[in-house]
Motif scaffolding. Structure first.
Motif, PDB file in Angstrom:
ATOM      1  N   MET A  57       0.850  -1.201   0.000  1.00  0.00           N
ATOM      2  CA  MET A  57       0.000   0.000   0.000  1.00  0.00           C
ATOM      3  C   MET A  57       0.882   1.246   0.000  1.00  0.00           C
ATOM      4  SD  MET A  57      -2.717   1.790   0.133  1.00  0.00           S
ATOM      5  CE  MET A  57      -4.202   0.833   0.349  1.00  0.00           C
ATOM      6  N   TYR A  58       0.464   2.221  -0.743  1.00  0.00           N
ATOM      7  CA  TYR A  58       1.212   3.476  -0.764  1.00  0.00           C
ATOM      8  C   TYR A  58       1.123   4.169   0.600  1.00  0.00           C
ATOM      9  CZ  TYR A  58       1.171   3.136  -5.827  1.00  0.00           C
ATOM     10  OH  TYR A  58       1.354   2.746  -7.106  1.00  0.00           O
ATOM     11  N   ASP A  59       2.157   4.882   0.919  1.00  0.00           N
ATOM     12  CA  ASP A  59       2.166   5.578   2.199  1.00  0.00           C
ATOM     13  C   ASP A  59       1.525   6.954   2.021  1.00  0.00           C
ATOM     14  OD1 ASP A  59       2.637   6.554   4.632  1.00  0.00           O
ATOM     15  OD2 ASP A  59       4.826   6.456   4.550  1.00  0.00           O
ATOM     16  N   VAL A  60       0.206   6.975   1.971  1.00  0.00           N
ATOM     17  CA  VAL A  60      -0.453   8.256   1.682  1.00  0.00           C
ATOM     18  C   VAL A  60      -0.293   9.257   2.811  1.00  0.00           C
ATOM     19  CG1 VAL A  60      -2.185   7.497   0.004  1.00  0.00           C
ATOM     20  CG2 VAL A  60      -2.690   7.320   2.424  1.00  0.00           C
ATOM     21  N   PHE A  61       0.001   8.758   4.014  1.00  0.00           N
ATOM     22  CA  PHE A  61       0.155   9.702   5.122  1.00  0.00           C
ATOM     23  C   PHE A  61       1.421  10.545   4.976  1.00  0.00           C
ATOM     24  CE2 PHE A  61      -2.512   6.728   7.907  1.00  0.00           C
ATOM     25  CZ  PHE A  61      -3.669   7.348   7.487  1.00  0.00           C
ATOM     26  N   ASN A  62       2.272  10.151   4.090  1.00  0.00           N
ATOM     27  CA  ASN A  62       3.480  10.954   3.876  1.00  0.00           C
ATOM     28  C   ASN A  62       3.484  11.708   2.558  1.00  0.00           C
ATOM     29  OD1 ASN A  62       4.995  10.770   6.241  1.00  0.00           O
ATOM     30  ND2 ASN A  62       5.383   8.606   5.805  1.00  0.00           N
ATOM     31  N   ARG A  82     -12.202  22.793  -1.451  1.00  0.00           N
ATOM     32  CA  ARG A  82     -12.076  24.081  -0.728  1.00  0.00           C
ATOM     33  C   ARG A  82     -10.641  24.572  -0.705  1.00  0.00           C
ATOM     34  NH1 ARG A  82     -15.705  22.962   4.578  1.00  0.00           N
ATOM     35  NH2 ARG A  82     -17.724  23.401   3.637  1.00  0.00           N
ATOM     36  N   ARG A  83      -9.708  23.628  -0.473  1.00  0.00           N
ATOM     37  CA  ARG A  83      -8.291  24.021  -0.349  1.00  0.00           C
ATOM     38  C   ARG A  83      -7.584  24.058  -1.676  1.00  0.00           C
ATOM     39  NH1 ARG A  83      -6.432  20.698   4.987  1.00  0.00           N
ATOM     40  NH2 ARG A  83      -8.368  21.016   6.068  1.00  0.00           N
ATOM     41  N   ASN A  84      -8.279  23.540  -2.709  1.00  0.00           N
ATOM     42  CA  ASN A  84      -7.647  23.387  -4.027  1.00  0.00           C
ATOM     43  C   ASN A  84      -6.394  22.524  -3.913  1.00  0.00           C
ATOM     44  OD1 ASN A  84      -7.969  23.881  -6.737  1.00  0.00           O
ATOM     45  ND2 ASN A  84      -6.659  25.690  -6.749  1.00  0.00           N
ATOM     46  N   GLY A  85      -6.489  21.488  -3.088  1.00  0.00           N
ATOM     47  CA  GLY A  85      -5.363  20.576  -2.891  1.00  0.00           C
ATOM     48  C   GLY A  85      -5.517  19.848  -1.568  1.00  0.00           C
ATOM     49  N   PHE A  86      -4.506  19.166  -1.163  1.00  0.00           N
ATOM     50  CA  PHE A  86      -4.574  18.431   0.110  1.00  0.00           C
ATOM     51  C   PHE A  86      -3.160  18.047   0.526  1.00  0.00           C
ATOM     52  CE2 PHE A  86      -3.561  14.109  -1.273  1.00  0.00           C
ATOM     53  CZ  PHE A  86      -3.710  14.224  -2.649  1.00  0.00           C
ATOM     54  N   GLY A  87      -3.090  17.565   1.756  1.00  0.00           N
ATOM     55  CA  GLY A  87      -1.809  17.068   2.252  1.00  0.00           C
ATOM     56  C   GLY A  87      -2.079  15.964   3.256  1.00  0.00           C
ATOM     57  N   ALA A  88      -1.019  15.478   3.884  1.00  0.00           N
ATOM     58  CA  ALA A  88      -1.153  14.353   4.799  1.00  0.00           C
ATOM     59  C   ALA A  88      -2.107  14.696   5.950  1.00  0.00           C
ATOM     60  CB  ALA A  88       0.227  13.977   5.341  1.00  0.00           C
ATOM     61  N   GLY A  89      -2.100  15.980   6.382  1.00  0.00           N
ATOM     62  CA  GLY A  89      -2.962  16.386   7.491  1.00  0.00           C
ATOM     63  C   GLY A  89      -4.428  16.108   7.180  1.00  0.00           C
ATOM     64  N   LEU A  90      -4.853  16.466   5.981  1.00  0.00           N
ATOM     65  CA  LEU A  90      -6.255  16.258   5.607  1.00  0.00           C
ATOM     66  C   LEU A  90      -6.574  14.759   5.529  1.00  0.00           C
ATOM     67  CD1 LEU A  90      -8.860  17.742   4.866  1.00  0.00           C
ATOM     68  CD2 LEU A  90      -8.215  17.521   2.462  1.00  0.00           C
ATOM     69  N   LEU A  91      -5.628  14.002   4.998  1.00  0.00           N
ATOM     70  CA  LEU A  91      -5.849  12.554   4.927  1.00  0.00           C
ATOM     71  C   LEU A  91      -6.011  11.960   6.314  1.00  0.00           C
ATOM     72  CD1 LEU A  91      -3.450  11.864   2.014  1.00  0.00           C
ATOM     73  CD2 LEU A  91      -5.747  10.893   2.163  1.00  0.00           C
TER      74      LEU A  91
END
Ligand code: BGC
Length: 433
Positions: free
Chosen positions: A1-6, A401-410
């Protein structure tokens, strides 16, 4: 599994279009004048569409739902068989219905992308031979000439046809080439009535040889790629229509008949020279179960295929007109959205001009012969038609809303990554609910 949290923080350009997609037959219900409805009633399709999501009656609420979920765009299809239920009989009320739907979307600030043919068409047209019937293009033209001017004030993007490129059957040529011409004719008709960009949604299949070193599998993977992908790209770019077992032809209407590439992307496919129909056993995830039963149980996450598609389409802007995942555990959808958006961003960093992303699908719907594969951001109870947004719908709303995302949102939406034991589909288990 990909490490989406990073995953690093990913931002999309200002003005990037975020939306979702549906198709009339899969959501509206009671599509009684279409050829698919006739097939369903005759028992040629195991599970009939019935009321589907009852969207034809509930569309006002669904527009409000799209707005609540923050969508800036919506890809939907109009149903020809409702608007022209009999040859030459125009149902003004049905046309008005779509005008009202589009107007409501616009009033909510949601930009409509309208598909003019998504698998279904009138039964009378099918009886005359459909798109492959000699001279039948005129019926489609007549429909567009009348409908497009009515819809154009409310339409921000056009998709003439959906996924006519898919078949690898030896006799697939005539229908595909007829539909290619229908696409081109549609393109030119729309251009006379609208300034909005026009394309057709292409199902991009990422072909791989079933046995990576087998010479025949390798040749046939290239061949299948030509049949499903390249013949279309080549025809649109050059006007030269090249298809196996057919004399090549030049059609100047086809050349350049695309303002953007519409890419529907889901998965890769194995080309197996030792199988009739070329299609080998799909790659199967052994660690993940996305869906318990049926052919789609083997679907996997393969975002690299999306990058491969985009890399081939550098000569025009691109919209991802469909991308999604059938799964019972909604956490997979969140992972899938994150990975495919990260792939998109990577391709854009390397120069691709991607203008928007339409998630398939807004809500769980009728998947052509089954209600089992749930593709929706929104759960639909098919008895009460109650709509309930899933966590992925709120994740996607926040991405928009953010026009993007990062590990925090995940991390906000996924406490832990889904890891489910393999559940191989076995004999006797069917896709029917
Ligand atoms: C089609 C949709 C379908 C989706 C999921 C696409 O090929 O355009 O109608 O529901 O894939 O399978």
């Amino acid at each position: 599994m990909y490490d989406v949290f990073n995953l690093p923080d990913i931002a999309f350009p200002a003005g990037f279009l975020w939306g979702s997609a549906t198709a009339a037959h899969q959501v509206e219900g009671d599509n009684v004048h279409s050829q698919r409805w006739a097939d369903e009633q005759a028992g040629r399709i195991a599970v009939p569409s019935g009321k589907a999501c009852d969207h034809y009656r509930r569309y006002r609420g669904d527009v409000a739902l799209l707005a609540r979920l923050g969508h800036g765009a919506y890809r939907m299809s109009v149903e020809w068989s409702r608007i022209e239920p009999e040859n030459g009989r125009w149902d003004e009320a049905a046309a008005d219905h779509y005008v009202d739907l589009l107007e409501r979307l616009k009033n909510r600030g949601i930009r409509p992308f309208v598909t003019l043919h998504h698998v279904t068409h009138p039964l009378w047209f099918e009886k005359l031979g459909g798109f492959a019937g000699r001279g039948n293009l005129r019926y489609f033209e007549r429909f567009l000439e009348r409908l497009v001017p009515r819809l154009s004030p409310f339409t921000d993007g056009w998709i003439v046809l959906n996924e006519f490129n898919l078949s690898t059957a030896p006799d697939s040529g005539p229908l595909k080439l007829a539909m290619l011409r229908a696409h081109a004719r549609g393109y030119h008709i729309i251009k006379r009535h609208s300034k909005a960009p026009v394309g057709t949604a292409h199902a991009y299949i990422h072909w791989l040889p079933a046995r990576c070193h087998d010479p025949l599998d390798r040749v046939l993977a290239r061949y299948a790629d030509f049949l499903t992908n390249e013949f279309f790209f080549h025809a649109v770019r050059t006007g030269e229509i090249v298809y196996p077992h057919t004399d090549a032809a030049y059609d100047r209407e086809v050349k350049g008949s695309m303002d953007f590439w519409g890419v529907n992307y889901y998965h890769r496919q194995m080309a197996d020279a030792r199988r009739a129909g070329l299609r080998g056993t799909p790659f199967r995830h052994t660690q993940l179960t996305l869906l318990r039963e049926g052919p789609m149980a083997v679907r996997e996450l393969y975002p690299e295929g999306l990058i491969a598609a985009i890399e081939r389409l550098g000569d025009r802007p691109i919209y991802i007109t469909e991308n999604g995942l059938p799964c019972e555990d909604d956490r997979f959808r969140i992972v899938s959205i994150a990975l495919h958006l990260a792939a998109l961003r990577e391709a854009m960093d390397r120069g691709a001009d991607v203008r928007g992303y339409f998630h398939w699908s807004l809500m769980d719907n009728y998947e052509w012969d089954s209600f089992a594969p749930r593709f929706g951001l929104v759960h639909v109870d098919f008895r009460t038609f109650q709509r309930t947004p899933k966590p992925s719908a709120y994740f996607y709303r926040d991405v928009i809303r953010r026009n993007g995302f990062g590990a925090g949102l995940l991390k906000k939406y996924l406490r832990e990554l889904p890891t489910v034991a393999a559940w191989p589909p076995g004999p006797g288990r069917s896709a029917r609910p």
